[in-house]
Write a protein that holds these residues in place. Structure first.
Motif, PDB file in Angstrom:
ATOM      1  N   MET A   1       0.670  -1.320  -0.040  1.00 44.52           N
ATOM      2  CA  MET A   1      -0.142   0.000   0.175  1.00 44.52           C
ATOM      3  C   MET A   1       0.879   1.174   0.037  1.00 44.52           C
ATOM      4  O   MET A   1       0.499   2.367  -0.598  1.00 44.52           O
ATOM      5  CB  MET A   1      -0.738   0.042   1.341  1.00 44.52           C
TER       6      MET A   1
ATOM      7  N   ILE B   1      -8.538   8.540   2.654  1.00 48.78           N
ATOM      8  CA  ILE B   1      -8.802   8.364   4.146  1.00 48.78           C
ATOM      9  C   ILE B   1      -9.935   7.215   4.078  1.00 48.78           C
ATOM     10  O   ILE B   1     -10.141   6.428   4.872  1.00 48.78           O
ATOM     11  CB  ILE B   1      -9.326   9.483   4.718  1.00 48.78           C
TER      12      ILE B   1
ATOM     13  N   ALA C   1     -10.166   4.712   1.784  1.00 49.73           N
ATOM     14  CA  ALA C   1      -9.735   3.556   1.232  1.00 49.73           C
ATOM     15  C   ALA C   1      -9.051   2.776   2.493  1.00 49.73           C
ATOM     16  O   ALA C   1      -8.745   3.418   3.833  1.00 49.73           O
ATOM     17  CB  ALA C   1      -8.344   3.776   0.435  1.00 49.73           C
ATOM     18  N   PRO C   2      -9.157   1.332   2.390  1.00 51.94           N
ATOM     19  CA  PRO C   2      -8.863   0.527   3.795  1.00 51.94           C
ATOM     20  C   PRO C   2      -7.274   0.761   3.629  1.00 51.94           C
ATOM     21  O   PRO C   2      -6.798  -0.430   3.831  1.00 51.94           O
ATOM     22  CB  PRO C   2      -9.373  -0.803   3.189  1.00 51.94           C
ATOM     23  N   ILE C   3      -6.856   1.678   3.927  1.00 49.77           N
ATOM     24  CA  ILE C   3      -5.377   1.818   4.423  1.00 49.77           C
ATOM     25  C   ILE C   3      -5.095   2.761   5.639  1.00 49.77           C
ATOM     26  O   ILE C   3      -5.988   3.277   6.093  1.00 49.77           O
ATOM     27  CB  ILE C   3      -4.626   2.261   3.186  1.00 49.77           C
ATOM     28  N   SER C   4      -4.155   2.428   6.300  1.00 56.18           N
ATOM     29  CA  SER C   4      -3.804   3.314   7.632  1.00 56.18           C
ATOM     30  C   SER C   4      -3.317   4.621   7.041  1.00 56.18           C
ATOM     31  O   SER C   4      -2.560   5.052   6.061  1.00 56.18           O
ATOM     32  CB  SER C   4      -2.837   2.491   8.534  1.00 56.18           C
TER      33      SER C   4
END
Lengths: 248, 247
Positions: free
Chosen positions: B1, B98, B100-103
């Motif tokens: 990612m 934000i 999206a499924p990312i940290s």
């Protein structure tokens, strides 16, 4: 069945204040699989704030949100996998071409590299973007940009699709196409959309919730209203105007 | 990612003429300095022969080239870091990242890495320029390596400060001015502290770079630079989280 619970969004007691101003107050919201829910309300009613909280863009002051049974606040990454979100202003990188942009969106949502091409072709066809993949987003008209925004939201086939005023800036033909698309999306996923346009709500939604001044004031299935022969316009006026008067 | 974000940053960078113009200009400047020093070295070579421990070509030619490169980076980094976050706020594209499924950590590190790869390219150009000396003789490769590491670390420091300041505002111009101000302050921290042993001197980025520039790989300098980078990256991540909480 455990992997696919029937309730896709359940939010309880959702509140959000900005300083002393309370934008959303104790809102409950539940969305079932295969349901299209319309969020209606005058400007500044808190629709966008609610949507931002449901997508993890804004942390609620209090309350809980579960997406497909996963707690959004405790496990945001896992929950966000199931959400597709089109914000009020479509989040577009205007220097990129439509293809480049959608590729990036697909990668962000963990789509396998081998599947990206086929996913892209499918989503472009669904949103009517097939012929303009090579064009820069900045050169597209507002309507096409809006479609790219929708394409970005549905590219990973999410179970929950949240659209903030999806038909803004579209011409009547495009609006009709988008409505057909939303109906289609509503069959496989659940859709939450906000709008000002009553006729749009009547044509695509199964259920309607009305917000006013941060409070959920009305919640009913459209079929029920039709049965009782109630007009949505009257209800909207009744609930939002009345509150404005008492509010002052 | 992290790589996906870094790739996007690089793509956005190279579709704009800014990156290409910068690469061309910095190469032009470095080559100018390089040729100037080469000329001086050739003129002085006969005199060097008479000294017991004469400075080599690397010391006379390459060290000044890297010193100039560090100054150019100081001036130019704000132009590149200003849009990293500020423009995402302004164009509302931060929502895409934000949602999206990312940290948050992946977003910040991706952006940092993307720009760092660009500055790695700048460093490589300077190294390749220096290596052309091999055509006419031998050179001190260790000194060159120390310079390259120093320049890259320095660039990483500049980027981390710029990234943080860019995340504070939605106006790229303010981010650029703010970053330039902080970088200049960190640069002249050296001059402000008049007595040699002052603590303030330790905060001067260029002072730490100078030791690497001279070929001295000082562990204090390395640790300071790395801690500096990590601190600002953590601040940026916290800032992104804070935006979500306090909005």
């Amino acid at each position: 069945m455990n992997d696919f619970p029937n309730v896709t969004i359940s939010a309880y007691n959702l509140s959000r204040s900005f300083g002393r101003h309370i934008a959303v107050h104790r809102v409950d919201l539940e969305l079932k699989r295969g349901e299209v829910l319309g969020l209606l309300g005058p400007n500044g009613a808190g629709k966008s704030t609610t949507m931002q909280m449901l997508t993890g863009n804004l942390a609620p002051t209090s309350g809980s949100v579960q997406i497909c049974g996963i707690d959004l606040l405790k496990n945001p990454r896992e929950a966000k996998r199931h959400i597709g979100y089109l914000p009020e202003n479509p989040p577009l990188y205007k220097e990129l071409t439509v293809d480049e942009y959608l590729q990036f969106a697909a990668r962000l949502h963990h789509i396998d590299l081998s599947r990206i091409d086929s996913v892209l072709t499918e989503v472009k066809q669904r949103c009517g973007l097939s012929n303009i993949g090579k064009r820069l987003i900045s050169t597209l008209s507002k309507g096409y940009q809006q479609r790219v925004g929708i394409a970005q939201a549905i590219i990973h086939q999410p179970e929950v699709i949240i659209l903030d005023e999806p038909s803004v800036g579209l011409d009547p033909n495009q609006i009709r196409e988008i409505r057909i698309l939303i109906r289609e999306l509503g069959k496989s996923s659940s859709v939450l959309l906000s709008t000002h346009i009553l006729s749009e709500l009547e044509s695509v939604c199964d259920r309607v919730q009305i917000m006013n001044q941060g409070i959920m004031v009305f919640n009913a299935a459209l079929a029920e209203l039709k049965q009782k022969n109630l007009s949505l316009e009257r209800i909207f006026e009744q609930f939002t105007l009345r509150n404005e008067n008492t509010g002052n | 990612m992290i790589l996906t974000i870094a790739r996007k940053e690089l793509k956005l960078l190279f579709v704009s003429p800014l990156a290409w113009t910068f690469l061309a200009l910095i190469q032009l400047m470095l080559t100018w300095v390089f040729l100037g020093r080469l000329d001086a070295f050739l003129e002085l070579q006969s005199q060097f022969m008479q000294i017991a421990n004469p400075p080599g070509a690397t010391e006379v030619i390459i060290v000044p080239v890297f010193a100039v490169a560090s100054l150019v980076l100081l001036m130019a980094t704000p132009l590149f870091t200003m849009r990293l976050m500020a423009e995402e706020w302004r164009n509302h594209t931060m929502t895409l990242l934000i949602s999206a499924p990312i940290s948050m950590t992946a977003i910040v590190l991706g952006k940092f890495l993307g720009l760092l790869i660009f500055f790695l390219l700048v460093t490589l150009l300077a190294v390749m320029l220096s290596l052309s000396l091999l055509v006419g003789g031998t050179m001190d490769l260790g000194l060159l390596l120390s310079n390259a590491i120093g320049l890259l670390l320095l660039a990483a420091c500049f980027v981390s400060v710029g990234l943080y300041i860019s995340s504070l505002t939605s106006h790229p111009a303010i981010a650029a001015v703010g970053t330039l101000g902080v970088l200049l302050a960190l640069w002249i921290a050296d001059i402000v502290a008049s007595d040699a042993g002052s603590v303030i001197q330790n905060f001067s980025l260029l002072r730490h770079y100078e030791s690497l520039n001279r070929g001295l790989i000082d562990s204090f300098s390395l640790v300071f630079l790395v801690l500096f980078i990590v601190t600002f990256l953590i601040l940026t991540i916290r800032r992104l989280d804070g935006e979500r909480l306090h909005g």
